[in-house]
Design an enzyme around this catalytic site. Structure first.
Site, PDB file in Angstrom:
ATOM      1  N   GLU A   1       0.833  -1.209   0.000  1.00  6.92           N
ATOM      2  CA  GLU A   1       0.000   0.000   0.000  1.00  6.92           C
ATOM      3  C   GLU A   1       0.861   1.250   0.000  1.00  6.92           C
ATOM      4  O   GLU A   1       0.588   2.218  -0.719  1.00  6.92           O
ATOM      5  CB  GLU A   1      -0.929   0.010   1.206  1.00  6.92           C
ATOM      6  CG  GLU A   1      -1.828   1.240   1.228  1.00  6.92           C
ATOM      7  CD  GLU A   1      -2.821   1.243   2.372  1.00  6.92           C
ATOM      8  OE1 GLU A   1      -3.643   2.167   2.403  1.00  6.92           O
ATOM      9  OE2 GLU A   1      -2.767   0.330   3.218  1.00  6.92           O
TER      10      GLU A   1
ATOM     11  N   GLU B   1      -3.376 -10.752   3.079  1.00  9.60           N
ATOM     12  CA  GLU B   1      -4.366 -10.767   4.157  1.00  9.60           C
ATOM     13  C   GLU B   1      -5.249 -12.015   4.163  1.00  9.60           C
ATOM     14  O   GLU B   1      -5.424 -12.663   5.199  1.00  9.60           O
ATOM     15  CB  GLU B   1      -5.240  -9.502   4.080  1.00  9.60           C
ATOM     16  CG  GLU B   1      -4.619  -8.268   4.722  1.00  9.60           C
ATOM     17  CD  GLU B   1      -3.574  -7.586   3.846  1.00  9.60           C
ATOM     18  OE1 GLU B   1      -3.171  -6.467   4.201  1.00  9.60           O
ATOM     19  OE2 GLU B   1      -3.155  -8.165   2.830  1.00  9.60           O
TER      20      GLU B   1
END
Length: 258
Positions: free
Chosen positions: A112, A132
């Site tokens: 990110e 994730e």
């Protein structure tokens, strides 16, 4: 005690370096705060025109959030910086252009962080990933919202749903990365991008970044009809006059950022 982030100035270029290589530059609360302070200072200093974000070590650009300790000390959770919202953190928009130099693993919050840059230069050993779902951890998922906007839809969905990583070569093919170089050339390549940006009018660059990103998700007709304050302010700047004079005199402009 080191914050795990170094921040230096090199002329008009700000250099921000993640510096916890033994922890794969995973971001703890101290680094989170140091990044926030660095982006804030870069925004506020008119003599800083472009920023380069890099990381120490060979194995990783950033392995995401450091899950070994709490990041909730002041209510801010992993606000990774300059446009750079992290998981649940406040949005802080970096007004100056940001070049990211990525090597090794850029996963989770580290991916990110890289996606928040305007230009990404990657070493050929870089790997980008959204782990994730693979490890059974899911939160507000800022990384997923960025990936689906910056990658082809099915590529992003495959990364999100499987947790599999993509290589630097694939990232360049999908348009995520601007340039792939050998690891030993990474710093030089990122500097060249920063210098090319810094050679342009800094106020014009900042106004352009604001205009394109502030209306990125709006319909084209609205974007075209919008008046942009930074562009209007630039019209009265010394740099605009300098640009016109340099063009007329056929010389290199001398920007001041004023």
């Amino acid at each position: 005690m080191s914050s795990g982030v170094t921040f230096t100035r090199d002329g008009h270029i700000a250099r921000v370096t993640l510096d916890r290589p033994k922890a794969l530059n995973s971001i703890n609360a101290e680094m989170d705060q140091a990044l926030y302070e660095a982006w804030t200072e870069i925004n506020a200093d008119p003599d800083l025109w472009v920023a380069v974000l890099s990381a120490s070590g060979e194995k990783a650009f950033c392995a995401g959030a450091d899950v070994s300790g709490s990041t909730e000390g002041d209510g801010r959770r992993m606000a990774l910086g300059g446009g750079l919202t992290g998981v649940g953190g406040p949005l802080l928009k970096l007004r100056k252009p940001l070049v990211a130099a990525v090597q090794g693993y850029a996963v989770g919050g580290g991916f990110e962080l890289a996606m928040c840059a305007d230009i990404i230069v990657a070493a050929d050993n870089a790997q980008f990933g959204i782990p994730e779902t693979k490890v059974g951890i899911i939160g507000e998922a800022g990384i997923m919202h960025r990936a689906i906007r910056q990658l082809p839809h099915h590529i992003a969905m495959a990364m999100i749903l499987t947790g599999d990583r993509i290589t630097a070569v694939d990232a360049e093919r999908y348009g995520l990365v601007n340039e792939v170089v050998a690891p030993e050339q990474l710093g030089k390549a990122a500097d060249q991008w920063a210098e090319r940006i810094a050679a342009a009018s800094p106020l014009a660059v900042q106004a352009a970044k604001d205009a394109v990103l502030s209306r990125l998700d709006w319909p084209l007709d609205i974007a075209l009809a919008t008046r942009y304050e930074p562009i209007e302010a630039y019209a009265a700047s010394a740099d605009r006059l300098e640009g016109r004079a340099a063009f007329a005199e056929k010389r290199k402009p001398q920007w001041t950022g004023r």
